[in-house]
Design a protein around this motif. Sequence first.
Motif, mmCIF file in Angstrom:
data_model
loop_
_atom_site.group_PDB
_atom_site.id
_atom_site.type_symbol
_atom_site.label_atom_id
_atom_site.label_comp_id
_atom_site.label_asym_id
_atom_site.label_seq_id
_atom_site.Cartn_x
_atom_site.Cartn_y
_atom_site.Cartn_z
ATOM 1 N N THR A 60 61.108 69.184 45.344
ATOM 2 C CA THR A 60 60.824 67.787 45.040
ATOM 3 C C THR A 60 59.325 67.533 44.969
ATOM 4 O OG1 THR A 60 60.946 67.254 47.393
ATOM 5 C CG2 THR A 60 62.969 66.965 46.097
ATOM 6 N N SER A 61 58.524 68.570 45.057
ATOM 7 C CA SER A 61 57.065 68.449 45.099
ATOM 8 C C SER A 61 56.433 68.787 43.752
ATOM 9 C CB SER A 61 56.492 69.376 46.175
ATOM 10 O OG SER A 61 55.083 69.465 46.064
ATOM 11 N N THR A 62 55.802 67.787 43.125
ATOM 12 C CA THR A 62 55.057 68.042 41.895
ATOM 13 C C THR A 62 53.888 68.990 42.158
ATOM 14 O OG1 THR A 62 55.674 65.914 40.933
ATOM 15 C CG2 THR A 62 53.687 66.954 40.071
ATOM 16 N N ALA A 63 53.268 68.856 43.334
ATOM 17 C CA ALA A 63 52.140 69.727 43.681
ATOM 18 C C ALA A 63 52.560 71.196 43.685
ATOM 19 C CB ALA A 63 51.579 69.335 45.042
ATOM 20 N N GLU A 64 53.774 71.481 44.155
ATOM 21 C CA GLU A 64 54.248 72.856 44.162
ATOM 22 C C GLU A 64 54.441 73.380 42.738
ATOM 23 O OE1 GLU A 64 57.625 73.621 46.606
ATOM 24 O OE2 GLU A 64 56.786 72.571 48.358
ATOM 25 N N ILE A 65 54.895 72.518 41.845
ATOM 26 C CA ILE A 65 55.049 72.940 40.448
ATOM 27 C C ILE A 65 53.688 73.259 39.844
ATOM 28 C CG2 ILE A 65 55.869 72.268 38.167
ATOM 29 C CD1 ILE A 65 58.106 72.744 40.159
ATOM 30 N N LEU A 66 52.712 72.402 40.083
ATOM 31 C CA LEU A 66 51.366 72.666 39.581
ATOM 32 C C LEU A 66 50.785 73.948 40.179
ATOM 33 C CD1 LEU A 66 49.956 69.039 39.655
ATOM 34 C CD2 LEU A 66 50.024 70.516 37.630
ATOM 35 N N ALA A 67 51.053 74.181 41.459
ATOM 36 C CA ALA A 67 50.523 75.367 42.137
ATOM 37 C C ALA A 67 51.142 76.652 41.592
ATOM 38 C CB ALA A 67 50.773 75.262 43.639
ATOM 39 N N ALA A 68 52.317 76.549 40.971
ATOM 40 C CA ALA A 68 52.961 77.735 40.389
ATOM 41 C C ALA A 68 52.276 78.186 39.096
ATOM 42 C CB ALA A 68 54.438 77.449 40.114
ATOM 43 N N ARG A 69 51.311 77.401 38.595
ATOM 44 C CA ARG A 69 50.508 77.719 37.419
ATOM 45 C C ARG A 69 51.358 78.026 36.174
ATOM 46 N NH1 ARG A 69 48.339 82.124 37.677
ATOM 47 N NH2 ARG A 69 49.333 82.980 39.538
ATOM 48 N N PRO A 70 52.234 77.101 35.797
ATOM 49 C CA PRO A 70 52.995 77.332 34.563
ATOM 50 C C PRO A 70 52.106 77.210 33.334
ATOM 51 C CG PRO A 70 53.388 75.107 35.372
ATOM 52 C CD PRO A 70 52.554 75.807 36.429
ATOM 53 N N ASP A 71 52.446 77.940 32.301
ATOM 54 C CA ASP A 71 51.793 77.745 31.004
ATOM 55 C C ASP A 71 52.326 76.483 30.332
ATOM 56 O OD1 ASP A 71 50.377 80.241 31.129
ATOM 57 O OD2 ASP A 71 52.258 81.251 30.610
ATOM 58 N N VAL A 72 53.611 76.218 30.569
ATOM 59 C CA VAL A 72 54.283 75.096 29.914
ATOM 60 C C VAL A 72 55.211 74.409 30.895
ATOM 61 C CG1 VAL A 72 55.836 74.400 28.033
ATOM 62 C CG2 VAL A 72 54.209 76.234 27.664
ATOM 63 N N LEU A 73 55.227 73.084 30.839
ATOM 64 C CA LEU A 73 56.221 72.279 31.532
ATOM 65 C C LEU A 73 57.194 71.748 30.501
ATOM 66 C CD1 LEU A 73 57.146 70.729 34.164
ATOM 67 C CD2 LEU A 73 55.797 68.799 33.263
ATOM 68 N N ILE A 74 58.484 72.034 30.674
ATOM 69 C CA ILE A 74 59.512 71.433 29.825
ATOM 70 C C ILE A 74 60.034 70.218 30.571
ATOM 71 C CG2 ILE A 74 61.664 71.743 28.587
ATOM 72 C CD1 ILE A 74 61.123 74.676 28.398
ATOM 73 N N HIS A 75 59.725 69.042 30.027
ATOM 74 C CA HIS A 75 59.892 67.776 30.728
ATOM 75 C C HIS A 75 61.139 67.050 30.231
ATOM 76 C CE1 HIS A 75 58.862 63.350 30.953
ATOM 77 N NE2 HIS A 75 58.823 63.708 32.215
ATOM 78 N N CYS A 76 62.173 67.041 31.054
ATOM 79 C CA CYS A 76 63.433 66.377 30.715
ATOM 80 C C CYS A 76 63.576 65.103 31.530
ATOM 81 C CB CYS A 76 64.616 67.303 30.971
ATOM 82 S SG CYS A 76 64.446 68.917 30.202
ATOM 83 N N GLY A 77 62.557 64.292 31.535
ATOM 84 C CA GLY A 77 62.588 63.057 32.298
ATOM 85 C C GLY A 77 63.367 61.977 31.588
ATOM 86 N N PRO A 78 63.480 60.803 32.214
ATOM 87 C CA PRO A 78 64.180 59.683 31.592
ATOM 88 C C PRO A 78 63.519 59.270 30.287
ATOM 89 C CG PRO A 78 63.767 59.256 33.922
ATOM 90 C CD PRO A 78 62.979 60.479 33.563
ATOM 91 N N SER A 79 64.318 58.723 29.366
ATOM 92 C CA SER A 79 63.775 58.253 28.098
ATOM 93 C C SER A 79 62.705 57.199 28.337
ATOM 94 C CB SER A 79 64.894 57.660 27.237
ATOM 95 O OG SER A 79 65.860 58.624 26.931
ATOM 96 N N ARG A 80 61.693 57.231 27.493
ATOM 97 C CA ARG A 80 60.596 56.255 27.507
ATOM 98 C C ARG A 80 59.767 56.353 28.777
ATOM 99 N NH1 ARG A 80 65.142 54.265 26.582
ATOM 100 N NH2 ARG A 80 65.231 53.029 28.484
ATOM 101 N N ASN A 81 59.734 57.519 29.402
ATOM 102 C CA ASN A 81 58.986 57.683 30.643
ATOM 103 C C ASN A 81 58.135 58.952 30.556
ATOM 104 O OD1 ASN A 81 58.136 58.225 33.318
ATOM 105 N ND2 ASN A 81 59.858 57.085 34.137
ATOM 106 N N VAL A 82 56.817 58.780 30.609
ATOM 107 C CA VAL A 82 55.905 59.928 30.586
ATOM 108 C C VAL A 82 55.110 59.999 31.884
ATOM 109 C CG1 VAL A 82 55.754 59.994 28.070
ATOM 110 C CG2 VAL A 82 54.129 58.593 29.370
#
Length: 368
Positions: A60-82
């Motif tokens: 549930t931690s965005t910081a952990e995702i950033l720390a994993a150093r991805p090249d790409v984030l595939i973002h399946c969030g709610p519509s109209r939400n960035v």
Amino acid sequence: MGTHRVAVWGTGDVGHFVLRGVLQRPDLDLVGLRVWNPEKAGRDAGDFLGWDVTGVAATTSTAEILAARPDVLIHCGPSRNVEGLPEFLAAGVNVVTLGSARLAHPASAPAELRDPLAAACAAGGSTLFYGGIDPGFAAHTLPVTLSAICERIDLLTSYEVRDYDPLPLHQLDYFNFGRETTDGARFFTPGGIRGTWESPLRLIAEALGQELDDIVEFHETAPAPEDFEVPAMPIPKGSIAAVRFGLRGIIDGVERIRIEHVNRLRRDLAPEWMVRQGYGVHVEGSPRYHLHLDLEDPDGVQPRPALWGTAMYMVNAVPAVVAAAPGLVTVLDLPIIRGATVGGEHRPAAWGLSERIRRGETRTTGAH
């Protein structure tokens, strides 16, 4: 072929297909999985599908995702939400998103949406691309591709025909299904249709080297001939049970590009409209073309296979997005997006629609 590090944002109705697509594609390496429900945190990514252990635990931690150093984030969030995307882009993480259909053609997106994302791309040297199937691949890439074998185009129509009877209540409410009027319906208020489908319409026009004089919304409805029920609600006689809507792109005073949708709660309604489910393109011109795309789940259990196509367009875009110049890009800026997993066996997954979706509850911000 190089390997790209990928993080997946969400495990909902599109996210779980993205997850399996990433795990199946040989040049993608899953390094992070973002969820919101604390009960999902700590579960191995493979467990969401009933597959083997991957070694990547949901967080549930965005910081952990950033720390994993991805090249790409595939973002399946709610519509109209960035929400949250500028942080990734500014950190140098490329993004493929479903967050706002307006980003399919960033040049025509509102400045308040476009500018912060563009600034984040500039700061991080990253790229953002809107995926999806409609708006997305079926709405703009299919018609643009078909134009390559046209001598002359009088009217190009990109369409979707879809039975809506299995969908949850909040999606039926977009069109006021089961009600007597369209008053207050999200897609039938002025600008409602345009807000979602203007971007692919403008992208088609740009690809054809044309300027649109005007964009005109249209819609009509068909009533229920008697009382009946769909899983989400009862449909009273006389209430809205089928809709036809879309946009007309006007060039030099004449309709030349059209995006059209037909949605029904029962297959026998409004037979004068297009009936065959799927996506397609009609071209009136020289020559005439009629292209139709059927979608089927090989397991025969998924009532919404377009979600799978949506997910795979995002997954298969990853290598092209990584290679693209920084900034907000469209499909016209990328090389041909293509699959890379050939052969092998189909792998069924254990995922099903969540109880929240089955009950038709509206998604809360960020919830998956």
